[in-house]
Design a protein around this motif. Sequence first.
Motif, PDB file in Angstrom:
ATOM      1  N   GLU A 114     -14.309  -7.499  -3.024  1.00 45.77           N
ATOM      2  CA  GLU A 114     -15.941  -6.194  -2.902  1.00 45.77           C
ATOM      3  C   GLU A 114     -15.558  -5.863  -3.857  1.00 45.77           C
ATOM      4  O   GLU A 114     -14.583  -4.601  -4.890  1.00 45.77           O
ATOM      5  CB  GLU A 114     -16.116  -6.199  -1.596  1.00 45.77           C
ATOM      6  CG  GLU A 114     -15.923  -7.376  -0.170  1.00 45.77           C
ATOM      7  CD  GLU A 114     -17.495  -8.390  -1.008  1.00 45.77           C
ATOM      8  OE1 GLU A 114     -18.241  -7.504  -0.811  1.00 45.77           O
ATOM      9  OE2 GLU A 114     -17.583  -9.530  -0.900  1.00 45.77           O
ATOM     10  N   VAL A 115     -16.727  -4.589  -3.958  1.00 42.08           N
ATOM     11  CA  VAL A 115     -17.319  -2.944  -4.282  1.00 42.08           C
ATOM     12  C   VAL A 115     -16.641  -2.303  -2.969  1.00 42.08           C
ATOM     13  O   VAL A 115     -16.680  -1.904  -2.248  1.00 42.08           O
ATOM     14  CB  VAL A 115     -18.185  -2.834  -4.575  1.00 42.08           C
ATOM     15  CG1 VAL A 115     -18.476  -1.543  -5.230  1.00 42.08           C
ATOM     16  CG2 VAL A 115     -18.880  -3.586  -6.121  1.00 42.08           C
ATOM     17  N   GLU A 116     -15.465  -1.114  -3.924  1.00 41.03           N
ATOM     18  CA  GLU A 116     -15.114  -0.291  -2.853  1.00 41.03           C
ATOM     19  C   GLU A 116     -15.883   1.214  -2.482  1.00 41.03           C
ATOM     20  O   GLU A 116     -16.639   1.682  -4.151  1.00 41.03           O
ATOM     21  CB  GLU A 116     -13.705  -0.015  -2.780  1.00 41.03           C
ATOM     22  CG  GLU A 116     -12.833  -1.564  -2.475  1.00 41.03           C
ATOM     23  CD  GLU A 116     -11.435  -1.037  -2.518  1.00 41.03           C
ATOM     24  OE1 GLU A 116     -10.821  -0.166  -3.226  1.00 41.03           O
ATOM     25  OE2 GLU A 116     -10.312  -2.297  -1.864  1.00 41.03           O
ATOM     26  N   ASP A 117     -15.472   1.839  -1.768  1.00 41.16           N
ATOM     27  CA  ASP A 117     -15.890   3.503  -2.201  1.00 41.16           C
ATOM     28  C   ASP A 117     -15.212   4.236  -2.523  1.00 41.16           C
ATOM     29  O   ASP A 117     -13.775   4.885  -1.824  1.00 41.16           O
ATOM     30  CB  ASP A 117     -16.521   3.971  -0.325  1.00 41.16           C
ATOM     31  CG  ASP A 117     -16.848   5.329  -0.703  1.00 41.16           C
ATOM     32  OD1 ASP A 117     -17.613   5.723  -1.653  1.00 41.16           O
ATOM     33  OD2 ASP A 117     -16.926   5.718   0.025  1.00 41.16           O
ATOM     34  N   HIS A 118     -15.558   5.056  -4.132  1.00 38.78           N
ATOM     35  CA  HIS A 118     -14.940   5.116  -4.545  1.00 38.78           C
ATOM     36  C   HIS A 118     -15.229   6.843  -5.941  1.00 38.78           C
ATOM     37  O   HIS A 118     -17.075   6.203  -5.990  1.00 38.78           O
ATOM     38  CB  HIS A 118     -14.310   4.671  -5.921  1.00 38.78           C
ATOM     39  CG  HIS A 118     -12.359   4.029  -5.417  1.00 38.78           C
ATOM     40  ND1 HIS A 118     -11.686   4.841  -5.540  1.00 38.78           N
ATOM     41  CD2 HIS A 118     -13.039   2.170  -5.353  1.00 38.78           C
ATOM     42  CE1 HIS A 118     -10.749   3.064  -5.275  1.00 38.78           C
ATOM     43  NE2 HIS A 118     -11.972   2.607  -4.848  1.00 38.78           N
TER      44      HIS A 118
ATOM     45  N   LYS B 100      -2.446  -3.413  -7.986  1.00 38.63           N
ATOM     46  CA  LYS B 100      -3.783  -3.598  -7.484  1.00 38.63           C
ATOM     47  C   LYS B 100      -5.022  -4.124  -8.711  1.00 38.63           C
ATOM     48  O   LYS B 100      -5.547  -5.057  -8.641  1.00 38.63           O
ATOM     49  CB  LYS B 100      -3.938  -2.415  -7.173  1.00 38.63           C
ATOM     50  CG  LYS B 100      -5.891  -2.274  -6.023  1.00 38.63           C
ATOM     51  CD  LYS B 100      -5.375  -1.084  -5.556  1.00 38.63           C
ATOM     52  CE  LYS B 100      -7.568  -1.646  -4.544  1.00 38.63           C
ATOM     53  NZ  LYS B 100      -7.545  -2.642  -4.520  1.00 38.63           N
TER      54      LYS B 100
ATOM     55  N   SER C 157       0.601  -1.321   0.342  1.00 32.64           N
ATOM     56  CA  SER C 157      -0.461  -0.132   0.239  1.00 32.64           C
ATOM     57  C   SER C 157       0.770   1.546   0.215  1.00 32.64           C
ATOM     58  O   SER C 157       2.298   1.335   0.557  1.00 32.64           O
ATOM     59  CB  SER C 157      -0.876   0.263   1.565  1.00 32.64           C
ATOM     60  OG  SER C 157      -0.447   0.089   2.277  1.00 32.64           O
TER      61      SER C 157
ATOM     62  N   LYS D 146      -6.068   7.095  -8.893  1.00 32.67           N
ATOM     63  CA  LYS D 146      -7.536   7.107  -7.913  1.00 32.67           C
ATOM     64  C   LYS D 146      -8.011   6.921  -9.357  1.00 32.67           C
ATOM     65  O   LYS D 146      -9.420   6.605  -9.419  1.00 32.67           O
ATOM     66  CB  LYS D 146      -7.673   8.434  -7.596  1.00 32.67           C
ATOM     67  CG  LYS D 146      -6.463   8.073  -6.140  1.00 32.67           C
ATOM     68  CD  LYS D 146      -7.124   9.845  -5.760  1.00 32.67           C
ATOM     69  CE  LYS D 146      -6.271  10.374  -3.707  1.00 32.67           C
ATOM     70  NZ  LYS D 146      -6.197  11.922  -3.947  1.00 32.67           N
TER      71      LYS D 146
ATOM     72  N   ASN E  86     -13.536   0.093  -9.839  1.00 32.55           N
ATOM     73  CA  ASN E  86     -14.758  -0.507  -9.046  1.00 32.55           C
ATOM     74  C   ASN E  86     -15.789  -0.124  -9.757  1.00 32.55           C
ATOM     75  O   ASN E  86     -16.460  -1.110  -9.570  1.00 32.55           O
ATOM     76  CB  ASN E  86     -14.350   0.268  -8.105  1.00 32.55           C
ATOM     77  CG  ASN E  86     -15.731   0.447  -6.863  1.00 32.55           C
ATOM     78  OD1 ASN E  86     -15.041  -0.569  -6.507  1.00 32.55           O
ATOM     79  ND2 ASN E  86     -16.675   1.121  -6.720  1.00 32.55           N
TER      80      ASN E  86
ATOM     81  N   THR F 211      -6.881  -7.699  -9.581  1.00 32.98           N
ATOM     82  CA  THR F 211      -8.424  -7.904  -9.558  1.00 32.98           C
ATOM     83  C   THR F 211      -8.837  -8.323 -10.659  1.00 32.98           C
ATOM     84  O   THR F 211      -9.839  -8.558 -10.646  1.00 32.98           O
ATOM     85  CB  THR F 211      -8.647  -6.266  -9.313  1.00 32.98           C
ATOM     86  OG1 THR F 211      -8.018  -5.646  -8.196  1.00 32.98           O
ATOM     87  CG2 THR F 211     -10.799  -6.523  -9.245  1.00 32.98           C
TER      88      THR F 211
ATOM     89  N   LYS G 172     -18.389  -3.886 -10.015  1.00 34.70           N
ATOM     90  CA  LYS G 172     -20.078  -3.816  -9.675  1.00 34.70           C
ATOM     91  C   LYS G 172     -20.500  -4.527 -11.160  1.00 34.70           C
ATOM     92  O   LYS G 172     -21.989  -5.168 -11.045  1.00 34.70           O
ATOM     93  CB  LYS G 172     -20.359  -2.044 -10.057  1.00 34.70           C
ATOM     94  CG  LYS G 172     -20.294  -1.579  -8.758  1.00 34.70           C
ATOM     95  CD  LYS G 172     -21.112  -0.171  -8.289  1.00 34.70           C
ATOM     96  CE  LYS G 172     -20.196   0.667  -7.645  1.00 34.70           C
ATOM     97  NZ  LYS G 172     -20.819   2.436  -7.810  1.00 34.70           N
TER      98      LYS G 172
END
Length: 771
Positions: free
Chosen positions: A713-717, A676, A600, A608, A615, A680, A619
């Motif tokens: 898992e879906v992340e908060d972006h 990453k 990380s 980003k 992301n 994924t 979904k």
Amino acid sequence: MEPKIQEKAWNPELEKKIRENWQETNLYKFQLANENFTIDTPPPYPSGRPWHIGAAAHYAQIDMIARTARMAGKNVYFPIGIDRNGLPVELYTEKKYNIRMRETERGKFLELCREALDDLEAEMIQIMKNLGISGGIDEHYRTDSEEYRSLTQATFIELWKKGQVYLATRPNNYDWVSGTTIADAEITYEDIPTKLVYMKFKVSDSSEEIIIASTRPELLCACKTVIVNPEDERYTKLVGKKLIVPIFGNEVEIKTHHSAQKEFGSGAVMVCSYGDQNDVALFRELKLDEVIAIGLDGRMTESAGEYQGLKPKQARTKIIEDLQTKGFVEKIEEISHRTPVSERSKTPIEIIPMEEYYLKQIDSVEKMKELGSEIKFHPNMHKQILMNWLESISIDWPISRRRFYGTEIPIWYCKKCSEPHVPEPGKYFKPWKDESPIKKCTKCGNSEFVGEDRTFDTWMDSSVSPLFVTKFQKDEEFFKKTYPTGIRPQAKDIVRTWLYYTLLRCEQLTGKKPWAEAWIMGYGLDEKGMKMSKSKGNAIDPLPVVEKFGADTFRFWSASEINHGYDFRCNEQKIESTKKFLSKLWNVSRFLSSFPVIESTKILDSDKWILAELNKLIKECKKGYDEYNFFVPAIAIREFTWNLFAAHYIEMVKARAYGIGFSDEEKNAAIYTLHKVLSTILKLMAPITPFITEHLWKTLYSEESIHKQKQVEVEDHTDMSAITKEIEEFNSKVWNEKKSKDLSLKDSIAIKVPPSLVPFEKDLTSMHNLI
């Protein structure tokens, strides 16, 4: 920096080593847990050359269901079986050994059937292994095993004792080629060219004539009445009078009935035993005396007089000639007639009164509708196939067949009074050869018995598959934890047979529906859009295709070509073209393998942005996987990987990842993000392409199999879709500008980054060598 991945291209030969590793480590071995997800996998049918390419695509996607469920955290029970009962096996054996079933000693014929099946089964198992099917292949079951057949017999005995089975003589669909009764569900309809003959029937007490049109003049000998519509004023004065049947000379009465269509032919209809199902219903309703015009050998009986011994089609030709010669024909029209045809032998069926065993189903129709409505169908549109079939059921299910290779009906009859007896369940019975386990007739006390020689309809076996795999009546704890099963995957053409009969039988035996979900696939078609079948000679053998291109290429083609539930065309060139995407994935992975994995770090705006787009991909894939529609993730992954990640982001951060003109912190942000995204993508692709993802995952990220990972898992972006469009447009603008000036992509060019893309300016500048 030297890449970890040395090979310049994905080699499908690696798939064999990966399969061997899975087997050695028992990666997919099922261990019973308190909660389990059972797949009621369709046991494929080895008749003739096993499987065509469409069927292989079907099973590849069933495996995707299993892999998707595992990565969703479910404990997946994925049993594999081979269906080895029924008519196709017998027909294949007759052809292979050039024999006739009824001319061969029964025990010998059954032995030859088993031998023929073993070779076909071995090839089918090899195809499954090559495809990477992650089910219980090595411990696969067979529907002709003693264990399976004893369950079929046990469930029959249970329903017999409940009063759900009875013996009756009724007009039945008869396939004279295979020599047995068939159920309505085993009939298809074809539009066949035929002659509509307008025949003259003389009114017996006058010189009047009426015209009757029929496509089956060979059944004149079985004509017992003529009906007209009660509202048809043309015949009002003739109702109740007698007509003389042409050629045969017997008299029949004119009656009214609402089923006579004024618009068809002349509006007057002869009712024969038995031209079609409408005749069957009319004979019962009007209490007419039947005439057996066609025998079990498929030829006209003595009732047909001089036409005795002819096949119906031959008799039709001859009787039309005689009707014309004797002046009984007004005209003949060439029409296309919707004709009931045996699904197996592909010949028109006849309706013949026969004594058969029936399983009650009419009383269960409403319950089946209720349970059907509770089952989640993927896609939902195919639920209507079941509902339409339920609306059409009008008789109970005839379950006895006059064949050899099938599960025997476990009944012995008293030699003295003919009383039928069933044994206690628990073993496999062969009444045609075994001594009766019943020692004394319950009706007359006699001690001599004769065994039943008929077998069950093959769907009696197939319909207990979810009970067999969950060890019904064998292991109570196992059954309790695995039944009802999670999902039934199958093709749409057997919804009215396998799906329906399983629903009926399992509810009768357990009081529950057998699965929560049903996954229905369309047909595999050839290049011209024709349904593939071995009999048509347009089927592509999947084994050489998979060996040539690899399982993952084939599987990704299957997922990306087939929008779930719809028919699909099979084309070797399209399968080969799928390799291009796997090559792209390999090249991306090889490039990234030059960089160490960084856990990380603080990321930049470019990072980003791609993570926000990733992301969105997660979904989209989750949506597809939740519906077991693999077309959705396959297309989304290909589009993202090829046209966004590789084409734009990697090119934007390549210099940064190498540390050219960037700080170590900026460099690490790029490397972290690159891995990453790739890791994924691999996890998202794993259910579809299990081999290449396993190899890349283990090479780059972990010693543990990718197939033991949980799905992403879906992340908060923050949604950055607007920026995506601007980045793509700006990059295209620069590339086009360089092309127009005959510059290479590495050459510098004077173009300013627009204000909205200033946060990405450093990456874009290094990407395009902007000045």
